[in-house]
Design a protein around this motif. Structure first.
Motif, PDB file in Angstrom:
ATOM      1  N   ALA A  30     -48.755  41.948 -57.801  1.00 34.61           N
ATOM      2  CA  ALA A  30     -49.944  42.411 -57.076  1.00 34.61           C
ATOM      3  C   ALA A  30     -49.598  42.748 -55.629  1.00 34.61           C
ATOM      4  N   MET A  31     -48.754  41.937 -55.003  1.00 33.78           N
ATOM      5  CA  MET A  31     -48.353  42.213 -53.623  1.00 33.78           C
ATOM      6  C   MET A  31     -47.578  43.519 -53.533  1.00 33.78           C
ATOM      7  N   ASP A  33     -47.789  46.020 -55.489  1.00 34.21           N
ATOM      8  CA  ASP A  33     -48.767  47.107 -55.655  1.00 34.21           C
ATOM      9  C   ASP A  33     -49.436  47.425 -54.328  1.00 34.21           C
ATOM     10  N   ARG A  34     -49.854  46.382 -53.622  1.00 35.99           N
ATOM     11  CA  ARG A  34     -50.545  46.581 -52.344  1.00 35.99           C
ATOM     12  C   ARG A  34     -49.626  47.240 -51.314  1.00 35.99           C
ATOM     13  N   GLN A 197     -50.929  43.220 -42.982  1.00 40.91           N
ATOM     14  CA  GLN A 197     -51.885  42.814 -44.005  1.00 40.91           C
ATOM     15  C   GLN A 197     -51.592  41.374 -44.429  1.00 40.91           C
ATOM     16  N   HIS A 199     -52.624  38.343 -47.600  1.00 46.05           N
ATOM     17  CA  HIS A 199     -53.308  37.960 -48.840  1.00 46.05           C
ATOM     18  C   HIS A 199     -52.940  36.520 -49.145  1.00 46.05           C
TER      19      HIS A 199
END
Length: 274
Positions: A30-31, A33-34, A197, A199
C-alpha cells in the motif's frame, strides 16, 4: 545492518525478521502504491536484514529496474541472499555495506528506503544524511519506524505492559528509540524534503498468530541488557515471559501491534536558472 553489533542476534531472530516482513508486506504494498514506484526505477533498501521489502520492490520495478539490498550482518546477508535466490529475484543485488556509509555512488537511486533501522541504533542524522545523498534529485526518501503507543493485548494484562516497558527501556539503554516513528515526519520536513506524507499502519492479531509472541522474542534477545540495566529482576523477567506466552496462546486474546509510521518525501530538484 551497520558496523555496530546487531541488536538482536540469534538464529530465531532470522525467522522473526522474515515473519515480520511477511506480516507487514500488505502495508508495504500500500505504501509503494501511494509513493508511485514505477517500472525501471533504481531502489535501495538499507539495513534490509533477512528479507526487507526486496520482494515488493522487485515486482514494482520490473526487469528494467534495479533493487539493491544493503546489510552488514553475516547471518542476515546469508539469509537474504538465500531469499533472493529462492524467489528468483533477478533484478535484486545484495551488497555487504554499512547503511550509514555505503560508499555507493551519490544521487543514484529513485527510492531510498529504511525500515526499523533508526529504532535500534539512534544515529538519526548519520542515517538520514546517507539516505539523502543516495537519492536522485526529485527521488523519494521513505522511512518505516515503530511507535509503541498502540502495542497492547486485550483483555489487558499487566505482564504485557511490564515486559513492553522493559523492552522500550532496553532499546534506550542501547542508544536506540523504539518510539522513533513519532519523530520521522518532522525529521523529513526539517531536512527540506518536499510533499512529505505520513501513514500510520497497525495490525490486529488473534488466534495465536505467531507475531503475537514478539515481546517474548524481543525479551529473549535483550535479556542481558534488561538484567544488566536492572530493568527487571531475573524472576520478574521469567514470570513476565511465561505470562506473555500464555497470552499469545489464548484464543480469547487479541493483540494490536505497534504502529508502523510510514513517511516519505521528495528530495528537491535543483532550481533552474534559465
Amino acid at each position: 545492518m551497520t558496523t555496530q553489533s546487531y541488536l538482536l542476534d540469534s538464529a530465531t531472530e532470522l525467522e522473526r525478521l522474515r515473519l515480520q516482513a511477511r506480516v507487514w508486506e500488505p502495508e508495504v504494498e500500500a505504501m509503494l502504491d501511494r509513493i508511485g514506484v514505477q517500472r525501471g526505477w533504481h531502489c535501495i533498501d538499507l539495513g534490509c536484514g533477512a528479507m526487507g521489502i526486496l520482494g515488493p520492490l522487485s515486482r514494482r520495478v520490473g526487469a528494467s529496474g534495479r533493487v539493491v539490498g544493503v546489510d552488514m550482518d553475516a547471518k542476515q546477508l546469508a539469509a537474504v541472499r538465500d531469499y533472493v535466490h529462492t524467489n528468483n529475484l533477478s533484478n535484486v543485488e545484495i551488497q555487504e555495506r554499512d547503511a550509514y556509509h555505503t560508499a555507493l555512488p551519490r544521487e543514484s537511486f529513485d527510492l531510498t528506503h529504511v525500515r526499523f533501522v533508526f529504532a535500534p541504533v539512534g544515529r538519526d542524522e548519520d542515517l538520514l544524511r546517507e539516505m539523502l545523498a543516495l537519492t536522485i534529485p526529485g527521488g523519494v526518501v521513505a522511512i518505516q519506524e515503530p511507535d509503541a503507543t498502540s502495542w497492547n493485548c486485550y483483555p489487558p494484562n499487566p505482564a504485557w505492559g511490564n515486559l513492553k516497558s522493559a523492552i522500550l527501556a532496553a532499546f534506550k539503554r542501547g542508544g536506540g528509540d523504539f518510539n522513533v516513528g513519532q519523530r520521522t515526519f518532522a525529521m523529513l520536513r526539517n531536512a527540506g524534503l518536499q510533499d512529505v506524507q505520513v501513514h500510520a499502519a497497525v495490525i490486529a492479531l488473534h488466534d495465536a498468530h505467531p507475531y503475537m509472541r514478539l515481546p517474548i522474542q524481543f525479551a529473549a534477545s535483550l535479556r542481558k541488557r534488561i538484567l544488566d540495566g536492572e530493568l527487571m529482576s531475573e524472576p520478574e523477567l521469567d514470570e513476565a515471559i511465561a505470562d506473555c506466552e500464555k497470552i499469545a496462546r489464548d484464543p480469547e486474546t487479541f493483540v494490536v501491534t505497534f504502529i508502523v509510521t510510514q513517511v516519505w518525501g521528495r528530495k528537491p530538484a535543483p532550481e533552474s536558472h534559465e
